[in-house]
Design an enzyme around this catalytic site. Sequence first.
Site, short mmCIF file in Angstrom:
data_model
loop_
_atom_site.label_atom_id
_atom_site.label_comp_id
_atom_site.label_asym_id
_atom_site.label_seq_id
_atom_site.Cartn_x
_atom_site.Cartn_y
_atom_site.Cartn_z
CE LYS A 15 -1.08 -0.29 4.95
NZ LYS A 15 0.27 -0.81 5.22
NE ARG A 90 -0.72 -0.29 11.17
CZ ARG A 90 0.15 0.18 10.26
NH1 ARG A 90 0.04 1.40 9.80
NH2 ARG A 90 1.12 -0.59 9.80
NE ARG A 129 9.33 -3.29 4.20
CZ ARG A 129 8.12 -2.82 4.54
NH1 ARG A 129 7.31 -2.34 3.61
NH2 ARG A 129 7.72 -2.85 5.79
NE ARG A 162 9.69 -0.45 8.29
CZ ARG A 162 8.43 -0.26 7.90
NH1 ARG A 162 8.18 0.31 6.72
NH2 ARG A 162 7.42 -0.61 8.65
NE ARG A 173 5.25 -4.27 10.70
CZ ARG A 173 5.96 -4.15 9.59
NH1 ARG A 173 7.08 -4.84 9.42
NH2 ARG A 173 5.56 -3.33 8.64
P1 AMP Z 1 3.94 1.08 8.51
O1 AMP Z 1 5.09 1.83 7.91
O2 AMP Z 1 2.61 1.59 8.02
O3 AMP Z 1 4.07 -0.41 8.39
O4 AMP Z 1 3.96 1.41 10.08
C1 AMP Z 1 5.05 1.06 10.90
C2 AMP Z 1 4.66 1.06 12.36
O5 AMP Z 1 4.21 2.37 12.74
C3 AMP Z 1 3.50 0.16 12.72
O6 AMP Z 1 3.90 -1.19 12.93
C4 AMP Z 1 3.00 0.81 14.01
O7 AMP Z 1 3.85 0.53 15.10
C5 AMP Z 1 3.17 2.28 13.68
N1 AMP Z 1 1.93 2.83 13.05
C6 AMP Z 1 1.81 3.31 11.78
N2 AMP Z 1 0.55 3.73 11.55
C7 AMP Z 1 -0.14 3.50 12.71
C8 AMP Z 1 -1.49 3.68 13.11
N3 AMP Z 1 -2.41 4.19 12.25
N4 AMP Z 1 -1.84 3.33 14.37
C9 AMP Z 1 -0.93 2.82 15.24
N5 AMP Z 1 0.35 2.60 14.92
C10 AMP Z 1 0.75 2.93 13.67
#
Ligand code: AMP
Length: 220
Positions: A15, A90, A129, A162, A173
Site C-alpha cells: 500500500k 488501523r 525488504r 527496518r 505485526r
Molecule cells: P507502517 O510503515 O505503516 O508499516 O507502520 C510502521 C509502524 O508504525 C507500525 O507497525 C506501528 O507501530 C506504527 N503505526 C503506523 N501507523 C499506525 C497507526 N495508524 N496506528 C498505530 N500505529 C501505527
Amino acid sequence: MSNRIILLGAPGSGKGTQARHLAAEWGVPQIATGDMLREAAAHGSPLGLEAKRYMDTGGLVPDGVVIGLVAERLARPDAKAGFVLDGFPRTVAQAEALDRILREPGLSLDRVAFLDVSRAELLRRLTGRRVCRRCGAAYHLVSAPPQTSDRCDACKGELYQREDDAPAAVARRLDVYEKQTAPLLAYYERGGLLAAVRGEGSMDDVTAGIRKAVRGTGAA
Ligand code: AMP
C-alpha cells in the site's frame, strides 16, 4: 471529483508504494502514518521516541497519538483537495475518529480500497525488504534487488532492514493486523465504501485495480 481515499491492507501488501504513486497521479498528498512516526523518531522528538518503543516490536502506537498527528496533517491546506491515507486508520477507534474529523467541515470519504494479499506472500515480502536510509526507496532481496548490495540504486544511500521487518516483529505485526485492523473491512463494507483489489499481480496491474476501484476505470 474529490479524492478522499484510504488504502487499506496488511503490512507488506504494497500500500505504501501504491499510495505514493497514485497520490502523485491524482495531485493529492500521501499521508502515511508509519513514515510520519519514523520521521518523528529519527528527529528524536518526545512523541517520536515514545512511538518508537511500540514500532520496534511490531505493536501499534496508541490511538490518541496517531489520531492527533493525522488531525493536524489533514488540516493543512494541501489536503483540502483530497488525500491518500496509507497505514491509517488501523483500529476501529481510529476509523471513528477519522469520520468525526472529516464530518466537522462537512466532508466524507470517497472510497476505501483494500489490497488483498495472502499471509505467505506478506511474510516473504516483509522479511526480504530493505529500505534506503537516505531516500526511503524500497528493495527486495529476491524480487527487486539493488544493483550493489547494501546501496540504493537511486542515491547510493545505505540500505537497511527496518527493525520491525525482523522475523519476530513481522509475525507480531501480522497478528496485530488480523486482530485490530482487519475488523475495518466490515466497518467500511457497512458504510458502502469498501472495494477489494487483488494485491498480488504486477505493480502496474495492482495500480490499475486500485484506479478501477476508486474511479470505475483502470486507465490513468
Ligand atoms: P507502517 O510503515 O505503516 O508499516 O507502520 C510502521 C509502524 O508504525 C507500525 O507497525 C506501528 O507501530 C506504527 N503505526 C503506523 N501507523 C499506525 C497507526 N495508524 N496506528 C498505530 N500505529 C501505527
